[in-house]
Design a protein around this motif. Structure first.
Motif, short mmCIF file in Angstrom:
data_model
loop_
_atom_site.label_atom_id
_atom_site.label_comp_id
_atom_site.label_asym_id
_atom_site.label_seq_id
_atom_site.Cartn_x
_atom_site.Cartn_y
_atom_site.Cartn_z
N TYR A 181 0.84 -1.19 0.00
CA TYR A 181 0.00 0.00 0.00
C TYR A 181 0.88 1.24 0.00
O TYR A 181 1.99 1.23 0.52
N PRO A 182 0.39 2.34 -0.60
CA PRO A 182 1.19 3.57 -0.66
C PRO A 182 1.54 4.07 0.73
O PRO A 182 0.82 3.86 1.70
N ASP A 183 2.67 4.76 0.81
CA ASP A 183 3.13 5.36 2.06
C ASP A 183 2.39 6.68 2.25
O ASP A 183 2.73 7.69 1.65
N CYS A 184 1.33 6.67 3.06
CA CYS A 184 0.54 7.87 3.26
C CYS A 184 -0.07 7.85 4.66
O CYS A 184 -0.05 6.83 5.34
N VAL A 185 -0.60 9.00 5.08
CA VAL A 185 -1.20 9.11 6.40
C VAL A 185 -2.56 8.42 6.39
O VAL A 185 -3.37 8.61 5.48
N ARG A 186 -2.80 7.61 7.42
CA ARG A 186 -4.05 6.85 7.51
C ARG A 186 -4.70 7.06 8.87
O ARG A 186 -4.03 7.35 9.86
N LYS A 187 -6.01 6.91 8.89
CA LYS A 187 -6.78 6.97 10.12
C LYS A 187 -6.92 5.55 10.65
O LYS A 187 -7.54 4.69 10.02
N ILE A 188 -6.33 5.29 11.82
CA ILE A 188 -6.37 3.96 12.42
C ILE A 188 -7.56 3.90 13.38
O ILE A 188 -7.63 4.68 14.33
N ASP A 189 -8.48 2.99 13.12
CA ASP A 189 -9.64 2.81 13.98
C ASP A 189 -9.45 1.53 14.78
O ASP A 189 -9.36 0.44 14.22
N TYR A 190 -9.36 1.65 16.11
CA TYR A 190 -9.05 0.50 16.94
C TYR A 190 -10.21 -0.50 17.01
O TYR A 190 -9.98 -1.71 17.07
N ALA A 191 -11.43 -0.02 16.97
CA ALA A 191 -12.58 -0.91 17.10
C ALA A 191 -12.70 -1.86 15.91
O ALA A 191 -13.05 -3.03 16.07
N THR A 192 -12.38 -1.36 14.71
CA THR A 192 -12.51 -2.17 13.51
C THR A 192 -11.19 -2.68 12.97
O THR A 192 -11.17 -3.47 12.02
N ALA A 193 -10.06 -2.25 13.57
CA ALA A 193 -8.72 -2.63 13.11
C ALA A 193 -8.52 -2.30 11.64
O ALA A 193 -8.00 -3.10 10.86
N THR A 194 -8.92 -1.09 11.25
CA THR A 194 -8.78 -0.65 9.87
C THR A 194 -7.84 0.54 9.78
O THR A 194 -7.71 1.32 10.73
N ALA A 195 -7.21 0.69 8.63
CA ALA A 195 -6.32 1.81 8.34
C ALA A 195 -6.79 2.45 7.04
O ALA A 195 -6.51 1.94 5.96
N GLN A 196 -7.49 3.56 7.16
CA GLN A 196 -8.10 4.20 6.01
C GLN A 196 -7.28 5.41 5.60
O GLN A 196 -6.94 6.26 6.41
N SER A 197 -6.96 5.51 4.29
CA SER A 197 -6.22 6.65 3.79
C SER A 197 -6.98 7.94 4.04
O SER A 197 -8.20 7.99 3.91
N MET A 198 -6.25 9.00 4.42
CA MET A 198 -6.88 10.29 4.65
C MET A 198 -7.13 11.05 3.35
O MET A 198 -7.56 12.19 3.36
N CYS A 199 -6.86 10.43 2.22
CA CYS A 199 -7.16 11.01 0.92
C CYS A 199 -8.49 10.45 0.41
O CYS A 199 -8.73 9.24 0.48
#
Length: 425
Positions: free
Chosen positions: A64-82
């Motif tokens: 995955y691209p090197d970018c800032v992501r929002k980490i959600d602990y409840a769902t264990a997801t890393a969503q791009s901020m773009c």
């Protein structure tokens, strides 16, 4: 100019929520500000990359691209901020591209990142976050300012201003920072001015106008780089070391009186800052003590660590408690033991380890603990990909990347390794 490591700089933690303390002792503007700094509005506090339930972090993986992501602990997801449709997150046109840092300031998200254009030196930018990259920079540091420290705990704020430290390399003449009255001295013909310095700046939240508040090197000659350590009660605290001395230094800028002073009471030989606390380790007594410089409150974190001159103690502070560790040299490698310290002072050893051929065995690396959930790196992943060697011959290269995930704190304390690996968008 890269910032050099301070004494025990590797021990500096991610600045998170204020840890429980048990007291066992007492649009950008480019006009220069010419008037004297006004008193700040409201109390000053540190900003972090955390929000309630997760954090914003740059994660690098081979897939995955090197970018800032929002980490959600409840769902264990890393969503791009773009949120630009079809964006590959691989250029500066992406609002989350690269290794920037996000800060939570109430309902506002700030994005700090580095840009390079038209062959000019890197510039540091702070902007309000916009998912479609439409936000104009709040301010941009000039090419003379070589390093606005892009860490997770380098920005403070009150109701009206942001505060930060910028380290400069002075070459030639001109303003140290766009919007700053601080000037680089004129050089004699054919003799460019060179030098280094750390300066405290503030930026107006509404206009981005920058004001140079203090030369942090003025309290002591031959000081190395200064870092913003913590903030509170209208005071900013900084951590650094003297070039010709092994002792760490702590200084304070009072936003009301506009006075900048050195605090000699925090010049312990082995002291260091972590999570807004000044830590005093004593490897001969087996103790770790945390001092809040804002309130003066002292907390004995442990008096039960093993003793020895070759031991190294480290500390991390989180919403739900502390993570303490000690390490010793076994003749070949440094072996580390990691513990969680609960608010009631109970220590629980964390036996979880991860292994990498290039690094050997080491404890899992904990990024955050809040609301009973732990965000951590618990493994390494090795991937091979085709390429060419330095002579142009086909070969296979190996890439080692971090594997991150989520686990409930109680499961971690029970010795579980049942992590949920992060999923990426």
């Amino acid at each position: 100019m890269k910032r050099i490591s301070l004494l025990l700089a590797s021990l500096l933690l991610l600045a998170g929520c204020t840890a429980p303390a048990q007291s066992t002792a007492s649009a950008p503007a480019e006009t220069a500000a010419t008037q004297a700094p006004a008193a700040n509005a409201g109390d000053v506090h540190m900003l972090t990359n955390r929000y309630d339930g997760g954090q914003y972090r740059t994660l690098s993986t081979p897939y995955y691209p090197d970018c800032v992501r929002k980490i959600d602990y409840a769902t264990a997801t890393a969503q791009s901020m773009c949120q630009i449709s079809g964006c590959r997150h691989d250029s500066e046109s992406c609002p989350a591209y690269g290794s920037g840092v996000f800060y939570q300031d109430g309902d506002v998200l700030l994005h700090s990142y580095r840009v390079n254009s038209d062959g000019n030196p890197d510039r540091e930018v702070l902007s309000r976050y916009a998912p479609d990259a439409t936000a104009a920079p709040l301010f941009t540091l000039s090419a003379h300012t070589a390093d606005f420290d892009l860490s997770d705990d380098c920005l403070a704020a009150d109701d009206q201003y942001y505060y930060f430290v910028a380290s400069t390399t002075l070459i030639g003449t001109g303003p140290i920072c766009e919007g700053s009255p601080a000037q680089i001295p004129d050089a004699a013909p054919g003799e460019p001015v060179t030098g280094e310095g750390d300066f405290l700046f503030r930026a107006d939240k509404s206009t981005g106008e920058l004001t140079n508040l203090a030369d942090l090197g003025s309290v002591l000659e031959d000081t190395s780089y200064w870092y913003l350590a913590t903030a509170g009660e209208q005071k900013l605290y900084f951590y650094g070391t003297a070039i010709n001395d092994v002792f760490p230094l702590v200084s304070c800028y009072d936003l009301v009186s506009q006075e900048y002073t050195l605090l000699p009471e925090y010049s312990d030989k082995y002291g260091f800052f972590a999570g807004g606390y000044y830590l005093k380790p004593d490897t001969l007594q087996g103790t770790l003590t945390a001092i809040d410089p804002i309130t003066g409150q002292s907390t004995l974190l442990t008096d039960a660590f093993p003793t020895g001159e070759d031991l190294i103690y480290t500390v991390k502070s989180f919403c739900d408690g502390w993570v303490l560790s000690y390490s010793s040299y076994d003749g070949e490698n440094r072996v580390e033991h990691q513990f969680f310290r609960a608010p009631d002072g109970t220590l629980t050893e964390l036996p979880q380890q991860m292994y990498c051929d290039a690094r050997g065995s080491q404890p899992v690396y904990i990024w955050d603990i809040q609301n009973g959930m732990v965000f951590l790196q618990y493994d390494y992943r090795s991937d091979s990909y085709p390429g060419f060697d330095y002579d142009g011959n086909p070969c296979m290269w190996e890439n080692i990347s971090d594997v991150c995930g989520i686990i409930p704190l109680q499961d971690l304390l029970a010795g579980s390794q049942n992590y949920r690996e992060l999923t990426y968008d």
